[in-house]
Structure formats: structure tokens, C-alpha cells
Design a protein around this motif. Structure first.
Motif, PDB file in Angstrom:
ATOM      1  N   SER A   1      15.275  24.981  -4.104  1.00  0.00           N
ATOM      2  CA  SER A   1      14.850  23.669  -4.605  1.00  0.00           C
ATOM      3  C   SER A   1      13.744  23.870  -5.638  1.00  0.00           C
ATOM      4  O   SER A   1      13.222  24.971  -5.803  1.00  0.00           O
ATOM      5  N   ILE A   2      13.387  22.809  -6.333  1.00  0.00           N
ATOM      6  CA  ILE A   2      12.446  22.944  -7.454  1.00  0.00           C
ATOM      7  C   ILE A   2      11.190  22.080  -7.278  1.00  0.00           C
ATOM      8  O   ILE A   2      11.165  21.139  -6.476  1.00  0.00           O
ATOM      9  N   PHE A   3      10.173  22.456  -8.030  1.00  0.00           N
ATOM     10  CA  PHE A   3       9.018  21.573  -8.206  1.00  0.00           C
ATOM     11  C   PHE A   3       9.408  20.631  -9.341  1.00  0.00           C
ATOM     12  O   PHE A   3       9.404  21.019 -10.507  1.00  0.00           O
TER      13      PHE A   3
ATOM     14  N   GLN B   1      16.235  18.066  -2.789  1.00  0.00           N
ATOM     15  CA  GLN B   1      17.330  18.960  -3.145  1.00  0.00           C
ATOM     16  C   GLN B   1      18.099  18.393  -4.335  1.00  0.00           C
ATOM     17  O   GLN B   1      18.461  17.226  -4.337  1.00  0.00           O
ATOM     18  N   GLU B   2      18.328  19.235  -5.320  1.00  0.00           N
ATOM     19  CA  GLU B   2      19.100  18.908  -6.526  1.00  0.00           C
ATOM     20  C   GLU B   2      18.373  17.921  -7.434  1.00  0.00           C
ATOM     21  O   GLU B   2      18.304  18.097  -8.630  1.00  0.00           O
TER      22      GLU B   2
ATOM     23  N   VAL C   1       2.812  24.731 -16.653  1.00  0.00           N
ATOM     24  CA  VAL C   1       4.089  24.907 -17.355  1.00  0.00           C
ATOM     25  C   VAL C   1       4.383  23.701 -18.239  1.00  0.00           C
ATOM     26  O   VAL C   1       3.871  22.593 -18.023  1.00  0.00           O
ATOM     27  N   GLN C   2       5.238  23.906 -19.217  1.00  0.00           N
ATOM     28  CA  GLN C   2       5.620  22.819 -20.122  1.00  0.00           C
ATOM     29  C   GLN C   2       6.515  21.830 -19.371  1.00  0.00           C
ATOM     30  O   GLN C   2       7.425  22.223 -18.644  1.00  0.00           O
TER      31      GLN C   2
ATOM     32  N   LYS D   1      11.653  24.125 -17.809  1.00  0.00           N
ATOM     33  CA  LYS D   1      12.381  25.190 -17.132  1.00  0.00           C
ATOM     34  C   LYS D   1      12.160  25.045 -15.630  1.00  0.00           C
ATOM     35  O   LYS D   1      11.016  24.928 -15.176  1.00  0.00           O
ATOM     36  N   ASP D   2      13.227  25.011 -14.861  1.00  0.00           N
ATOM     37  CA  ASP D   2      13.111  24.815 -13.414  1.00  0.00           C
ATOM     38  C   ASP D   2      12.177  25.839 -12.772  1.00  0.00           C
ATOM     39  O   ASP D   2      12.255  27.039 -13.055  1.00  0.00           O
TER      40      ASP D   2
END
Length: 217
Positions: A71-73, A87-88, A197-198, A207-208
Motif C-alpha cells: 500500500s502507499i502513503f 489499499q489501491e 517528496v514531490q 511517485k508512489d
């Protein structure tokens, strides 16, 4: 005199027994679960508070299920916080909420691990998201800024909180409105790297920034 000696001996023995037992009891009471949050920017180690058991247990359940892996921030705001756990997409939660667990001694200093939630208008009980969380970056504040915050919100900032906000920083305006259920104890520099991050629309990193979370045994 003999009776007095016996009494003193008994008292000393009782104290010795208590001292021998107390470290074990204290250790058991203070033991906190640790989790490892891995990212391409480095790793963070966090503890989960025992005083917020519903959030702790829910988070651990999801970690063990592998919910967070990959999963991502999805929301990153420099000098504020980094948020993830869906998620997603940021709307994909498990489908339930967790009741708020506000503990006065836990607040939004830098490194605080807290639960995201929907706004008061649709969530008056301040129930937490089933999976989304954020880690506070914030910024250091001086007495004048903290005094202004107190005046604007009519909330008193305790000496302990004030000291933390002046030395390590944080986000006091979130205190007692969002459940803080843990804190990063190692890897705070990773929070800074991710926060820098950008980002694009919706404060989503261009960018993930993916994560993997596991329990430290």
C-alpha cells in the motif's frame, strides 16, 4: 529489643520480596508491541500503545493479514504529516471504523502514529478509519505560537506538551480530536524524507511511496 529486631527483619524481608517481584510486574505491564515500517526511503520502528487497545489490536490484525504490504502513503504534506493505509486508493478501507480512544498523555508530537478519520460533520463521535493512519512530522513551535493556539482554540496546552512542541515539534491542532495509538521510536529521518517528496493533486506523491509493515518479535 528482640521483638524490635524481629520486626525490622520482617520489614526488610517484605521490602526485598516486593523489589524482587516489581521489576517483572512492571516489565509485563510496560511491554509494548513493535512494528517495522519498511519503505524505499528507509525503515521506521514504531511502538503501539497498550492504553489504546482497540486501535492496537486492529492495527496488528491488519499487519498480520498483510493489508499494508504494497500500500502507499497517498497523502503527504511537508511540515505536517504523511498518511497511508488504504489499499489501491485512499477510499479503500476495510469497511468499518474503530471507536475513538483519546489518552491525554499521548499527543501529536513529531513521530506520533495516529488514526485518520472522516470529518466531524459526518463523524461526530470521531471514530477512526479502519485502516488509514498518519505519522506526524509537524514543526517546532515557540511559546508565542503556542499561546496564540491556546487563545484561538480555548484549549490549554500542558507543560509536557508545550515542552515537546518546542523541542521536537508536532501538530497541536490535532490533539484530542484524532486517536494517537503509537509512535515512531526509530527512523524519524524517514518521515522527513517522505514528507519532502514531490506531490501532485490531492497531496498525493507523484511517485508512489510504498510500504510494508511487519510485527517485530
Amino acid at each position: 529489643m528482640k521483638k524490635l529486631s524481629l520486626l525490622v527483619s520482617f520489614t526488610l524481608l517484605s521490602v526485598a520480596l516486593c523489589m524482587a517481584q516489581s521489576p517483572k510486574s512492571a516489565a509485563g505491564a510496560q511491554k509494548q508491541t513493535k512494528v517495522l515500517i519498511e519503505t524505499e526511503y528507509g525503515n521506521m520502528t514504531a511502538i503501539l500503545y497498550n492504553e489504546t487497545p482497540q486501535h492496537r489490536d486492529n492495527f496488528l490484525k491488519l499487519v498480520k493479514q498483510g493489508w499494508y504490504n504494497g500500500s502507499i502513503f497517498h497523502r503527504v504534506i511537508n511540515r505536517f504529516m504523511i498518511q497511508g493505509g488504504g489499499q489501491e486508493s485512499k477510499m479503500n478501507d476495510p469497511g468499518y471504523t474503530v471507536p475513538a480512544e483519546f489518552v491525554p498523555k499521548y499527543f501529536h508530537k513529531k513521530g506520533a502514529l495516529a488514526a485518520a478519520r472522516k470529518p466531524d460533520q459526518v463523524n461526530p463521535k470521531k471514530a477512526s478509519s479502519g485502516s488509514q493512519f498518519y505519522i506526524v512530522q509537524g514543526q517546532k513551535l515557540n511559546d508565542q505560537q503556542l499561546d496564540m493556539y491556546q487563545k484561538q482554540t480555548n484549549r490549554v496546552i500542558s507543560p509536557e506538551r508545550r515542552a515537546a512542541y518546542k523541542t521536537v515539534g508536532g501538530t497541536p491542532h490535532l490533539d484530542d480530536d484524532y486517536t494517537v495509538f503509537g509512535e515512531v521510536i526509530s527512523g524519524l529521518e524517514v518521515v522527513d524524507k517522505i514528507a519532502a517528496v514531490q506531490t501532485g493533486p490531492g497531496d498525493k506523491p507523484v511517485k508512489d511511496v510504498k510500504m510494508k509493515i511487519t510485527v517485530i518479535k
